[in-house]
Design a protein around this motif. Structure first.
Motif, PDB file in Angstrom:
ATOM      1  N   HIS A   1       2.215   1.885  -3.449  1.00  0.00           N
ATOM      2  CA  HIS A   1       1.134   2.389  -4.292  1.00  0.00           C
ATOM      3  C   HIS A   1       0.911   3.874  -4.033  1.00  0.00           C
ATOM      4  O   HIS A   1       0.744   4.666  -4.977  1.00  0.00           O
ATOM      5  CB  HIS A   1      -0.159   1.596  -4.046  1.00  0.00           C
ATOM      6  CG  HIS A   1      -1.234   1.926  -5.020  1.00  0.00           C
ATOM      7  ND1 HIS A   1      -2.119   2.956  -4.814  1.00  0.00           N
ATOM      8  CD2 HIS A   1      -1.546   1.376  -6.216  1.00  0.00           C
ATOM      9  CE1 HIS A   1      -2.953   3.027  -5.850  1.00  0.00           C
ATOM     10  NE2 HIS A   1      -2.625   2.078  -6.709  1.00  0.00           N
ATOM     11  N   GLU A   2       0.945   4.265  -2.758  1.00  0.00           N
ATOM     12  CA  GLU A   2       0.777   5.676  -2.418  1.00  0.00           C
ATOM     13  C   GLU A   2       1.947   6.497  -2.954  1.00  0.00           C
ATOM     14  O   GLU A   2       1.755   7.598  -3.486  1.00  0.00           O
ATOM     15  CB  GLU A   2       0.649   5.845  -0.899  1.00  0.00           C
ATOM     16  CG  GLU A   2       0.445   7.279  -0.454  1.00  0.00           C
ATOM     17  CD  GLU A   2      -0.837   7.925  -0.966  1.00  0.00           C
ATOM     18  OE1 GLU A   2      -0.937   9.160  -0.855  1.00  0.00           O
ATOM     19  OE2 GLU A   2      -1.738   7.231  -1.488  1.00  0.00           O
TER      20      GLU A   2
ATOM     21  N   ALA B   1       5.180   3.636 -12.240  1.00  0.00           N
ATOM     22  CA  ALA B   1       5.782   2.360 -11.840  1.00  0.00           C
ATOM     23  C   ALA B   1       6.701   1.839 -12.933  1.00  0.00           C
ATOM     24  O   ALA B   1       7.820   1.382 -12.659  1.00  0.00           O
ATOM     25  CB  ALA B   1       4.688   1.333 -11.529  1.00  0.00           C
TER      26      ALA B   1
ATOM     27  N   ARG C   1       1.366   6.957  -6.571  1.00  0.00           N
ATOM     28  CA  ARG C   1       0.285   7.907  -6.814  1.00  0.00           C
ATOM     29  C   ARG C   1       0.791   9.336  -6.666  1.00  0.00           C
ATOM     30  O   ARG C   1       0.554  10.186  -7.526  1.00  0.00           O
ATOM     31  CB  ARG C   1      -0.879   7.653  -5.856  1.00  0.00           C
ATOM     32  CG  ARG C   1      -2.115   8.504  -6.170  1.00  0.00           C
ATOM     33  CD  ARG C   1      -3.143   8.444  -5.056  1.00  0.00           C
ATOM     34  NE  ARG C   1      -2.656   9.039  -3.812  1.00  0.00           N
ATOM     35  CZ  ARG C   1      -2.493  10.367  -3.611  1.00  0.00           C
ATOM     36  NH1 ARG C   1      -2.741  11.228  -4.580  1.00  0.00           N
ATOM     37  NH2 ARG C   1      -2.048  10.817  -2.460  1.00  0.00           N
TER      38      ARG C   1
ATOM     39  N   ILE D   1      -0.348   6.087 -12.456  1.00  0.00           N
ATOM     40  CA  ILE D   1       0.334   5.225 -11.492  1.00  0.00           C
ATOM     41  C   ILE D   1       1.124   4.155 -12.237  1.00  0.00           C
ATOM     42  O   ILE D   1       2.282   3.882 -11.918  1.00  0.00           O
ATOM     43  CB  ILE D   1      -0.675   4.607 -10.505  1.00  0.00           C
ATOM     44  CG1 ILE D   1      -1.215   5.695  -9.581  1.00  0.00           C
ATOM     45  CG2 ILE D   1      -0.045   3.473  -9.702  1.00  0.00           C
ATOM     46  CD1 ILE D   1      -2.359   5.249  -8.692  1.00  0.00           C
ATOM     47  N   ASN D   2       0.512   3.553 -13.254  1.00  0.00           N
ATOM     48  CA  ASN D   2       1.207   2.514 -14.027  1.00  0.00           C
ATOM     49  C   ASN D   2       2.417   3.075 -14.768  1.00  0.00           C
ATOM     50  O   ASN D   2       3.473   2.432 -14.813  1.00  0.00           O
ATOM     51  CB  ASN D   2       0.254   1.846 -15.019  1.00  0.00           C
ATOM     52  CG  ASN D   2      -0.749   0.953 -14.338  1.00  0.00           C
ATOM     53  OD1 ASN D   2      -0.626   0.638 -13.159  1.00  0.00           O
ATOM     54  ND2 ASN D   2      -1.765   0.554 -15.068  1.00  0.00           N
TER      55      ASN D   2
ATOM     56  N   ASP E   1       0.830  -1.203   0.000  1.00  0.00           N
ATOM     57  CA  ASP E   1       0.000   0.000   0.000  1.00  0.00           C
ATOM     58  C   ASP E   1       0.869   1.260   0.000  1.00  0.00           C
ATOM     59  O   ASP E   1       0.544   2.246  -0.658  1.00  0.00           O
ATOM     60  CB  ASP E   1      -0.933   0.011   1.213  1.00  0.00           C
ATOM     61  CG  ASP E   1      -2.029  -1.044   1.116  1.00  0.00           C
ATOM     62  OD1 ASP E   1      -2.317  -1.506  -0.001  1.00  0.00           O
ATOM     63  OD2 ASP E   1      -2.586  -1.404   2.173  1.00  0.00           O
TER      64      ASP E   1
END
Length: 89
Positions: free
Chosen positions: A11-12, A29, A15, A25-26, A8
């Motif tokens: 992910h943050e 990454a 973001r 986001i993708n 998580d």
């Protein structure tokens, strides 16, 4: 394509960075994965040189593990001084 499980917190981080840099986001990454892959393959290069390799890879059809190890081996990345010396004026 596939699903990659991340924490998580990561992910943050993706973001926040993606929003700041106008990337999804993708896309954020994938950028971090590309930079990390090239950094592991070319530990002697700094971030600027890694970005130059990403551009070179994109011009050559995209970053691929089969060609990532040989990127930049034919000619060293230009230094900032060399890059700015070729201006229009």
């Amino acid at each position: 394509m596939g699903i990659v499980k991340i924490s998580d917190q990561m992910h943050e981080n993706l973001r926040v960075a993606g929003t700041a840099l106008s990337r999804s986001i993708n896309a954020q990454a994938e950028h971090w994965m590309r930079v990390g892959m090239l950094t592991e393959m070319h530990p002697d290069l700094d971030y600027r040189a890694i970005c130059q390799l990403l551009i070179q890879a994109e011009l050559s059809g995209g970053l691929d593990l089969t060609n990532a190890a040989t990127l930049g081996t034919t000619s060293p990345p230009k230094t900032a001084a060399a890059a700015t010396a070729k201006g229009r004026h």
